[in-house]
Design an enzyme around this catalytic site. Structure first.
Site, mmCIF file in Angstrom:
data_model
loop_
_atom_site.group_PDB
_atom_site.id
_atom_site.type_symbol
_atom_site.label_atom_id
_atom_site.label_comp_id
_atom_site.label_asym_id
_atom_site.label_seq_id
_atom_site.Cartn_x
_atom_site.Cartn_y
_atom_site.Cartn_z
ATOM 1 N N LYS A 9 1.028 -1.010 -0.509
ATOM 2 C CA LYS A 9 -0.328 -0.443 0.224
ATOM 3 C C LYS A 9 0.581 0.782 0.198
ATOM 4 C CE LYS A 9 -4.232 -2.706 2.143
ATOM 5 N NZ LYS A 9 -4.487 -2.114 3.669
ATOM 6 N N TYR A 49 -11.981 -1.274 -3.512
ATOM 7 C CA TYR A 49 -13.200 -1.922 -2.152
ATOM 8 C C TYR A 49 -14.002 -1.104 -2.060
ATOM 9 C CZ TYR A 49 -8.098 -2.028 0.687
ATOM 10 O OH TYR A 49 -6.893 -3.004 0.433
ATOM 11 N N PHE A 57 -15.238 4.390 7.273
ATOM 12 C CA PHE A 57 -13.982 4.205 6.749
ATOM 13 C C PHE A 57 -13.720 4.486 5.602
ATOM 14 C CE2 PHE A 57 -13.907 0.160 7.828
ATOM 15 C CZ PHE A 57 -13.317 -0.728 6.978
ATOM 16 N N ARG A 85 -1.928 -14.736 4.515
ATOM 17 C CA ARG A 85 -2.917 -13.835 5.355
ATOM 18 C C ARG A 85 -2.186 -13.390 6.740
ATOM 19 N NH1 ARG A 85 -7.510 -10.427 4.192
ATOM 20 N NH2 ARG A 85 -8.594 -11.227 5.802
ATOM 21 N N THR A 91 -5.821 -7.452 11.060
ATOM 22 C CA THR A 91 -6.338 -6.228 10.149
ATOM 23 C C THR A 91 -5.623 -5.125 10.983
ATOM 24 O OG1 THR A 91 -8.593 -6.712 9.310
ATOM 25 C CG2 THR A 91 -7.808 -4.999 8.942
ATOM 26 N N ARG A 102 2.386 -6.605 9.638
ATOM 27 C CA ARG A 102 1.552 -5.967 9.934
ATOM 28 C C ARG A 102 2.483 -4.910 11.432
ATOM 29 N NH1 ARG A 102 -4.046 -7.650 7.209
ATOM 30 N NH2 ARG A 102 -4.274 -6.257 5.700
ATOM 31 N N ASN A 112 -1.974 0.203 6.880
ATOM 32 C CA ASN A 112 -1.936 -1.220 7.315
ATOM 33 C C ASN A 112 -1.016 -2.079 5.998
ATOM 34 O OD1 ASN A 112 -3.711 -1.977 5.551
ATOM 35 N ND2 ASN A 112 -4.785 -3.283 7.419
ATOM 36 N N HIS A 115 -2.551 -5.364 1.750
ATOM 37 C CA HIS A 115 -3.623 -6.307 1.342
ATOM 38 C C HIS A 115 -3.093 -7.951 1.272
ATOM 39 C CE1 HIS A 115 -7.043 -7.144 -0.375
ATOM 40 N NE2 HIS A 115 -6.750 -8.059 -1.559
ATOM 41 N N GLU A 126 -9.462 -10.389 -8.621
ATOM 42 C CA GLU A 126 -8.477 -9.477 -7.672
ATOM 43 C C GLU A 126 -7.363 -9.266 -9.265
ATOM 44 O OE1 GLU A 126 -7.857 -9.460 -3.933
ATOM 45 O OE2 GLU A 126 -9.950 -8.927 -3.616
HETATM 46 P P1 IDP Z 1 -7.846 -7.135 5.383
HETATM 47 O O1 IDP Z 1 -7.258 -6.145 4.265
HETATM 48 O O2 IDP Z 1 -6.961 -7.701 6.496
HETATM 49 O O3 IDP Z 1 -8.585 -7.547 4.628
HETATM 50 P P2 IDP Z 1 -10.520 -5.809 6.158
HETATM 51 O O4 IDP Z 1 -11.391 -5.218 6.881
HETATM 52 O O5 IDP Z 1 -11.585 -6.555 4.635
HETATM 53 O O6 IDP Z 1 -9.234 -6.154 6.322
HETATM 54 O O7 IDP Z 1 -10.730 -3.844 5.297
HETATM 55 C C1 IDP Z 1 -9.660 -3.478 4.091
HETATM 56 C C2 IDP Z 1 -8.858 -2.563 4.879
HETATM 57 O O8 IDP Z 1 -9.992 -1.738 5.138
HETATM 58 C C3 IDP Z 1 -8.111 -2.775 5.246
HETATM 59 O O9 IDP Z 1 -6.814 -3.175 5.213
HETATM 60 C C4 IDP Z 1 -7.502 -1.534 6.016
HETATM 61 O O10 IDP Z 1 -6.702 -0.536 5.458
HETATM 62 C C5 IDP Z 1 -8.807 -0.813 6.188
HETATM 63 N N1 IDP Z 1 -9.820 -0.570 7.335
HETATM 64 C C6 IDP Z 1 -10.089 -1.624 7.535
HETATM 65 N N2 IDP Z 1 -10.609 -1.290 8.797
HETATM 66 C C7 IDP Z 1 -10.647 -0.093 9.579
HETATM 67 C C8 IDP Z 1 -11.239 0.897 10.006
HETATM 68 O O11 IDP Z 1 -11.931 0.701 11.238
HETATM 69 N N3 IDP Z 1 -10.806 2.272 10.203
HETATM 70 C C9 IDP Z 1 -9.618 2.573 9.139
HETATM 71 N N4 IDP Z 1 -9.296 1.466 7.743
HETATM 72 C C10 IDP Z 1 -9.916 0.740 8.024
#
Ligand code: IDP
Length: 138
Positions: A9, A49, A57, A85, A91, A102, A112, A115, A126
């Site tokens: 990212k 997304y 968010f 993963r 996350t 992470r 973070n 992805h 994807e």
């Molecule tokens: P993942 O990337 O671990 O699969 P997801 O729940 O699919 O997690 O969320 C996608 C992305 O959205 C996360 O990697 C993160 O960058 C962002 N994200 C998820 N939850 C939050 C939040 O509560 N605040 C801000 N960004 C978030």
């Protein structure tokens, strides 16, 4: 052997740590079989997304994903989706296990660092958004 889709990212490209993240990926036994640097447009980030578009968010996420270039990748290995993963960790970096990408590198739950696809089906979808079969060299 299976494949997963990865994005390093904007927080990773901005801090010039994509090589450091790749080292963790490779040390875990995953092979980078395709890779390129792209700068997401707003439309690309919103599409990628799209599943999160109702989340509070979403706007911030799209802004962060378009703020700097990313590196899109195809990773290959045994159980690549689950393996990656595990390599990424939770996350929220505060909940990520020691040694995960992470835990090592993420700045926040939003920024973070990387992805990874959450299923084989999504990995295929994807990957196809960014790579042709000819660009994936195993
Ligand atoms: P993942 O990337 O671990 O699969 P997801 O729940 O699919 O997690 O969320 C996608 C992305 O959205 C996360 O990697 C993160 O960058 C962002 N994200 C998820 N939850 C939050 C939040 O509560 N605040 C801000 N960004 C978030």
């Amino acid at each position: 052997m299976s494949r997963t889709f990865s994005i390093l990212k904007p927080d990773a490209t901005r801090r010039n740590i994509t090589g450091a993240v790749n080292a963790v990926i490779e040390a875990a036994g995953l092979r980078i079989v395709a890779q390129k640097r792209v700068h997401f447009t707003k439309a690309q980030a919103e599409r990628f997304y799209g599943v999160h578009k109702e989340r509070p968010f979403f706007g911030e996420l799209v802004e962060q994903m378009t703020a700097a270039p990313v590196v899109v990748q195809v990773l290959e290995g045994e159980n690549a989706v689950a393996k990656y993963r595990e390599v990424l960790g939770a996350t929220n970096p505060e909940q990520a296990a020691e040694g995960t990408v992470r835990k090592l590198f993420a700045l926040s739950i939003g920024e973070n660092t990387a992805h990874g696809s959450d299923s084989d089906e999504n990995a295929a979808i994807e990957i196809a958004q960014f790579f042709s079969e000819a660009e994936i060299v195993g």
